[in-house]
Each structure stands twice: as C-alpha cells, then as structure tokens.
Design a protein around this motif. Structure first.
Motif: not given
Ligand SMILES: Cc1ncc(COP(=O)(O)O)c(C=O)c1O
Length: 406
Positions: A102-117, A119-122, A143-146, A203-207
C-alpha cells in the motif's frame, strides 16, 4: 564594442507544452463560479461539488486533534505512509494485500496520477470508459499517455462491455481506467460484468487502474465488486485506487492510497518520495481512526443520499426533454438533456449541454456540470450531496426554467 547578436532561437511559450495543454478541472471551475456568485450576493444553489455535505465524524476530528500534540507527527515520516494506516488499508482487503503493498497518497487524485505515471510510457494508449471522471484524460496525458474514450450511453447503463473495450484496443493499448461506482453517472457494474472485463484485461495483458473511491456509496441491494477480488489472475497487473474523501466526508483532509503489485508500489513510492514525500501525519492519523472506527456516519450519509437520489431523479424525469436513469451508487445523477437541445431559453438558443448549464446558472442561479466535462455532451451531472432544502429549491428552479423558459 558591438553587442553580439542573440542567436535567433524560435520564441517559446512561457508555459511548458505538457502543463500548458491541461484544461482546468471543470467540476472545480463550476464550484468556484458558484461560490464567486454567492460571494457577490446571488443565491446560487450548487449541484457541482463532488463532496459530501456532512461533517467529518467527531471521533475522527478528535483523533486528529490528539495527533497534533504528538511530536512524532511533527516530523517527516516514511514516504509510503504510516505503517498503521497502510496496515488498516490492507486489513480491509483480502489476505492477498499486505501493508507493504500500500502507498498512502495526497488523496485519490494523486493516486490516479501516480498509478498512471508508474506504468504508462509516452505514446501508450489508455482506455477510458466514457462518461469519465474529468481528471482521467488529463492525468493520462500528464503521464505521457493518450486517453482513448470508450463511450457508453444511458441505454447501456453507462457501462462498457468487453466487446466495446476490445473494439478500442490497439497494439499501443497499455491500460484500462476502471471506475465503479462511477463518477459522473453513479453506475455500478454488476459482478458478471466486472469479472468479464477483468478476464478480458488479464487475457489482453493490460494494466487495470481500478478507482474504487465510491465503493461504500451504493444503494438498494447493489454490491460493489472489486475487479482483482473476482479475477485473481489480474492481481499482478492491477492497481487499486481509493481514499477516505467520499466515504468518511473527508475531502479536505487529502488522504488516499493505491495498492498493487510490490514492484509497482515500490516504484510509485520512489516517485512520491521526490514529489511530495509523506502525506500530512495528522491527516494520516485521522484516516486510521476513520478506517478502524464505527461506521455510523456512513450509514447516516447513505440514508440521506438514498432519499435525495430519488427526489432528484423524480424531479428531473418530470421535465419534458430530460431523461435521468436512477443511479445505483456514488452521489450523482447523470441526466440526458438531448430533448432540450435546439430550444430557445430566455431568448437564447440552447445547442449544447454547456449552453444549458450556462443558462441555468444565469437565469435560475443553479450550478450544474455539463456533460462535455465528462466526455458525454448532451448530459448534465448533478451532485445530490447538498442539504434537502437546497436540493428541493434547486430542482424547483430547474423545473421552472425548463418548463416555462422564463
Ligand atoms: C472517481 C474519482 N476518483 C478519485 C477522486 C479523488 O478524490 P480525492 O483526491 O479527493 O481523494 C474523485 C474525486 O472527486 C473521484 O470522483
């Protein structure tokens, strides 16, 4: 001496491209506009805010007050969070989650961003079922994603299916952002659908980034189902996001978290250690109290929200041109207003839900968020997390304006 001519590098924008491309949060903007009008003496009723109108339970506030006096809370603590809070979060999941996951974050909003940052590459694509929470596409881009919206209509219960997601998947697809109960629609995915989508993602190998911030706000016999609970194969590629904001009326305390596979949590913790370090210790102590204390506050909120949910749907459905399915979770109704578009209202033509939201603010002094903010034009989102009197008054104003046009 003749000055050396400056080399003629092309002028650059003062703001970086990455940050310059961000749009302000539409929901916060509506709320801010409503507050500004109120401060100017107008009697605006705000349906925009995504926060409970209840106070944080007293025992939580008392735990925080006690924590203020403890010198250990005046110091830096581990970036990943207080061990007691990480353990309390893990304790609410199955035995497959430990405090160290578990990682405690500054709100769920920061958790969303950090999760994306983490595992997501440009250039990676992230599937975002629409209507979506307004922050998701911006967080993906940061996070550089689309972001790739996958639309669902009221007829689909505002929920995607494995088929609609598969149709949007390409060789660049990296992740799915999953939110149930949903902001903005209040839709709650039933277990068979959660399981089918979880299997498809695995099955699709997605996060999968599963945002469960409204998990406890469900009505009738509806049950929230967590994707990695019903699809264990997904646990190695799923990051769950949550927080205390909505369940315990603690939006201002800024405590959220993510949990997931250990390597991801370790990497996200490294990111946080350079970004913001530990979350405020007093707020973390308050969150421990909220997670381990009695649930009476939540029960009272649910009773009120349930009552208001029906009041809002009935009032909106009584207006010609408005269709509002009854949501099963969160504290929002999401109404289709397609039947109103193209009409004139107070001498002005209403072509879009954004036009309608503006007219409602100007002529009825009611603040709502247009569907454009959620990737679903032709809709309005109303939060019913406001007092009963305000709710009735605000709905009455909307009905009067839309029924008489004056
Ligand atoms: C779907 C969803 N996820 C996450 C959050 C973030 O909540 P907070 O950052 O306040 O914990 C919100 C807040 O509105 C939300 O609606």
């Amino acid at each position: 001496m003749t000055p050396v001519a400056a080399t003629s590098a092309p002028p650059r924008d003062r703001i970086s491209a990455r940050v310059g491309a961000l749009t302000p949060s539409a929901t916060l903007a509506v709320d801010a506009r409503a507050k500004a009008l109120r401060a100017a003496g107008r009697s605006v009723i705000g349906f925009g805010a995504g926060e409970p109108d209840f106070p944080t339970p007293r025992f939580v506030v008392e735990a925080a007050a006690a924590a203020c006096a403890e010198p250990e809370n005046h110091r830096y603590t581990p970036a990943a969070g207080l061990p007691e809070l990480r353990a309390a979060v893990a304790g609410r999941r199955g035995s497959w989650v430990e405090g160290s996951d578990v990682l405690i974050t500054n709100g769920g909003k920061q958790a969303v961003y950090q999760a994306l940052a983490t595992v997501v590459d440009p250039g990676d694509e992230v599937l975002v079922p629409a209507p979506f929470w307004t922050t998701y596409p911006e967080a993906v881009r940061l996070a550089g994603g689309i972001p790739v919206p996958v639309p669902a209509s009221a007829d689909d219960g505002y929920l995607p299916t494995p088929d609609s997601l598969e149709a949007a998947r390409t060789g660049r697809t990296r992740a799915l952002l999953w939110c149930s109960p949903s902001n903005p629609t209040g839709a709650v995915a039933p277990e068979p659908l959660v399981e089918a989508i979880g299997r498809w993602a695995s099955d699709s190998g997605l996060w999968v980034i599963a945002d469960e911030i409204y998990e406890h706000l469900v009505y009738d016999d509806t049950r929230h189902v967590s994707m990695p609970d019903v699809v264990p194969a997904l646990r190695d590629t799923c990051i769950v996001v949550n927080g205390v904001a909505k369940t315990y009326a603690m939006t201002g305390w800024r405590v959220g978290w993510l949990h997931g596979p250990r390597d991801v949590v370790a990497a996200a913790t490294r990111l946080q250690s350079h970004l913001s370090s530990n979350v405020n210790n007093v707020a973390q102590r308050a969150a421990v109290a909220a997670l381990t204390g009695p649930g009476d506050g939540l029960r009272d909120m649910l009773t009120a929200f349930d009552r208001r949910r029906h009041v809002a749907c009935e009032a909106l459905n009584s207006i010609e041109g408005v269709h509002c399915p009854t949501p099963r979770g969160a504290f929002y109704v999401f109404a289709s207003v397609h039947g109103i578009l193209g009409r004139d209202l107070c001498g002005r033509r209403i072509d879009t839900s954004a036009d309608l939201a503006e007219a409602l603010l100007d002529h009825a002094e009611v603040a709502v968020v247009p569907g454009e903010a959620f990737g679903a034009p032709g809709h309005l989102r109303l939060s019913y997390a406001l007092g009963d009197d305000q709710l009735h008054e605000g709905l009455g104003r909307i009905r009067d304006l839309l029924s008489t046009g004056s």
